[in-house]
Design an enzyme around this catalytic site. Sequence first.
Site, PDB file in Angstrom:
ATOM      1  N   CYS A  79      -1.687   1.833  -3.388  1.00 56.67           N
ATOM      2  CA  CYS A  79      -1.799   0.800  -2.621  1.00 56.67           C
ATOM      3  C   CYS A  79      -2.367   1.435  -1.253  1.00 56.67           C
ATOM      4  CB  CYS A  79      -0.520  -0.046  -2.707  1.00 56.67           C
ATOM      5  SG  CYS A  79      -0.758  -1.247  -1.452  1.00 56.67           S
ATOM      6  N   CYS A  87      -0.050  -0.303   1.410  1.00 57.87           N
ATOM      7  CA  CYS A  87       1.232   0.363   1.510  1.00 57.87           C
ATOM      8  C   CYS A  87       1.180   1.709   2.126  1.00 57.87           C
ATOM      9  CB  CYS A  87       1.606   0.558   0.182  1.00 57.87           C
ATOM     10  SG  CYS A  87       1.945  -0.815  -0.712  1.00 57.87           S
TER      11      CYS A  87
END
Length: 236
Positions: A135, A138
Amino acid sequence: MAGVVRLTTTSVQAIRVSSSFSSFATALNPLQPCLPPNSNLNSDKRLRLLSSSPSCSSSHYHPSSGLGSHLPLRRPKSQVVRVKVDENVAETEPPKWWERNAPNMVDIHSTEEFLSALSGAGERLVIVEFYGTWCASCRALFPKLCKTAVEHPDIVFLKVNFDENKPMCKSLNVRVLPFFHFYRGADGQLESFSCSLAKVKKAISVSPFPQLELGITLQTKRTTSLFFFDRIYQIL
């Protein structure tokens, strides 16, 4: 006639001396395997040829036998050291971005670890981050989250890898990443939201710790807590 005889005797002696030198040269020949057969070369040229010859460069002279033996050269110690250093470098690779934790950050690998961490936190505030190693959001948020964790050492930060804990994440309705949950002691889950670090900081600063309310009534928090643990135990 006497002169002829003397000449013949001298010739015989010369032949014997020449034969002796030939035998001596033949005896010396094994000691100099790198010298060319040309006897007209001087000693300096012989030495240069001896030192530059490939067969001589791999030979070792043994005084006890008087002969040169062809033995393989040992590998330099520097090469062995270089190989060991390369192996050590391979073993000590830098940690991945999601492995660079603050002291109060804990990685969660199972539902059991998650429940144990919540139970062990007592009345401390617990912030759970659900993330994925793939991600991009993230990864961009993680350094700022680590900084926030350092600034609040009394708060426990749990990191849940979505791919390693898919059943638990789905039971907690984690559908986007990164995602955050807030917990505190017997009150259970206090808040949940996606992505924004600003929301995390706002939730931390709403009221002084440990009286963190976040606008949720006590009855709502207890209901949320019971509902949450019921869903968790269904996974086990």
